[in-house]
Write an enzyme that holds these catalytic residues in place. Structure first.
Site, short mmCIF file in Angstrom:
data_model
loop_
_atom_site.label_atom_id
_atom_site.label_comp_id
_atom_site.label_asym_id
_atom_site.label_seq_id
_atom_site.Cartn_x
_atom_site.Cartn_y
_atom_site.Cartn_z
N GLY A 46 0.89 -1.29 0.01
CA GLY A 46 -0.01 0.12 -0.01
C GLY A 46 1.07 1.15 0.05
O GLY A 46 2.10 1.02 0.34
N GLN A 51 3.35 9.97 1.38
CA GLN A 51 4.62 9.17 1.26
C GLN A 51 5.47 9.64 0.04
O GLN A 51 6.82 9.25 0.13
CB GLN A 51 4.42 7.95 1.25
CG GLN A 51 3.54 7.57 2.67
CD GLN A 51 3.66 5.66 2.64
OE1 GLN A 51 2.69 5.30 2.20
NE2 GLN A 51 4.66 5.29 3.36
N CYS A 94 6.19 -0.14 7.57
CA CYS A 94 5.70 1.12 6.69
C CYS A 94 7.04 1.52 5.96
O CYS A 94 7.97 1.62 6.52
CB CYS A 94 5.50 2.27 7.80
SG CYS A 94 4.90 3.83 6.93
N LEU A 95 6.69 1.80 4.47
CA LEU A 95 7.95 2.14 3.78
C LEU A 95 8.47 3.60 4.22
O LEU A 95 9.78 3.81 3.88
CB LEU A 95 7.39 2.22 2.32
CG LEU A 95 7.10 1.00 1.82
CD1 LEU A 95 6.09 1.15 0.41
CD2 LEU A 95 8.17 0.07 1.58
N HIS A 136 -4.13 1.49 7.58
CA HIS A 136 -2.76 1.86 7.75
C HIS A 136 -2.76 2.98 6.96
O HIS A 136 -2.13 4.19 7.33
CB HIS A 136 -1.72 0.97 7.40
CG HIS A 136 -0.46 1.35 7.37
ND1 HIS A 136 0.47 0.94 8.36
CD2 HIS A 136 0.21 2.05 6.59
CE1 HIS A 136 1.59 1.12 7.88
NE2 HIS A 136 1.63 2.19 6.83
N GLU A 137 -3.17 3.04 5.73
CA GLU A 137 -3.32 4.06 4.70
C GLU A 137 -4.11 5.10 4.84
O GLU A 137 -3.59 6.43 4.71
CB GLU A 137 -3.32 3.56 3.11
CG GLU A 137 -2.66 2.27 2.97
CD GLU A 137 -1.29 2.44 2.86
OE1 GLU A 137 -0.89 3.83 3.04
OE2 GLU A 137 -0.62 1.65 2.98
N HIS A 140 -2.16 7.31 7.37
CA HIS A 140 -1.30 8.31 6.71
C HIS A 140 -2.00 9.48 6.28
O HIS A 140 -1.49 10.87 6.21
CB HIS A 140 -0.59 7.70 5.76
CG HIS A 140 0.73 6.68 5.75
ND1 HIS A 140 1.55 7.21 6.43
CD2 HIS A 140 0.67 5.56 5.58
CE1 HIS A 140 2.39 6.14 6.43
NE2 HIS A 140 1.87 5.07 5.87
#
Ligand code: GNR
Ligand code: NI
Length: 173
Positions: A46, A51, A94-95, A136-137, A140
């Site tokens: 995702g 990001q 998480c990236l 999670h997204e 963000h």
């Protein structure tokens, strides 16, 4: 499509609230395609637009496994309309917080309302890893990170590590 740079902790942009998208036009689709390419390259399941430095309420997700047919999901202005009372634990990463993983408890199932790639309103029931990823997204988009759900001690430790790494990098350039 173009691959873009993923911002990491402690970039303050990760703590901003992303702005709703007014119209799903070709520029929106181009940005989502860039997000998808960046996510596949990472690789991740995702990615939120913020990001890659664009604080807009856009999310791409693909939870298909390696070797399976790709299943990209494009979510514009996603909103959770229902959360199950039942919760589940999942080890998240998480990236934007590379190489750190920890268990997070969230609602096990959700319903998400969004506009698709064509700008059409949709509602989808999500369970399993998809439910975790969507939550999670959307976090963000609200400036929330999964480390906000872990103990303050662990969170402070990981943030400190990234602040230190950034200082080191700056002193080298
Ligand atoms: O690639 C990712 N994997 C992942 C694993 C568990 C829970 C959430 C995620 S999302 C993450 C990519 C990412 O940082 N998206 O914002
Ligand atoms: Ni993330």
């Amino acid at each position: 499509m173009a691959k873009r740079e993923i911002i990491v902790l402690p970039d303050p942009l990760l703590r901003t609230v992303s702005k709703p998208v007014k119209t799903v036009d070709s520029a929106t689709r181009k940005l989502m395609d860039d997000m998808l390419e960046t996510m596949y390259d990472a690789p991740g399941i995702g990615l939120a637009a913020v990001q890659i430095g664009e604080p807009k309420r856009l999310v791409v997700i693909d939870i298909s496994k390696e070797g399976e047919e790709k299943q990209p999901l494009f979510l514009v202005n996603p909103e959770i309309t229902w959360s199950s009372p039942e919760e589940s634990d999942y080890e998240e990463g998480c990236l934007s917080i590379p190489e750190f993983f920890d268990m997070v408890t969230r609602p096990k199932e959700i319903k998400v309302r969004y506009l698709d790639r064509q700008g059409e309103p949709k509602e989808q029931h999500c369970a399993g890893v998809l439910a975790t990823c969507v939550q999670h997204e959307i976090d963000h988009l609200n400036g929330v990170l999964f480390i906000d759900y872990i103990s303050k001690l662990k969170r402070d430790r990981v943030v400190k590590k990234f602040v230190k790494a950034q200082k080191l990098q700056r002193s080298e350039t």
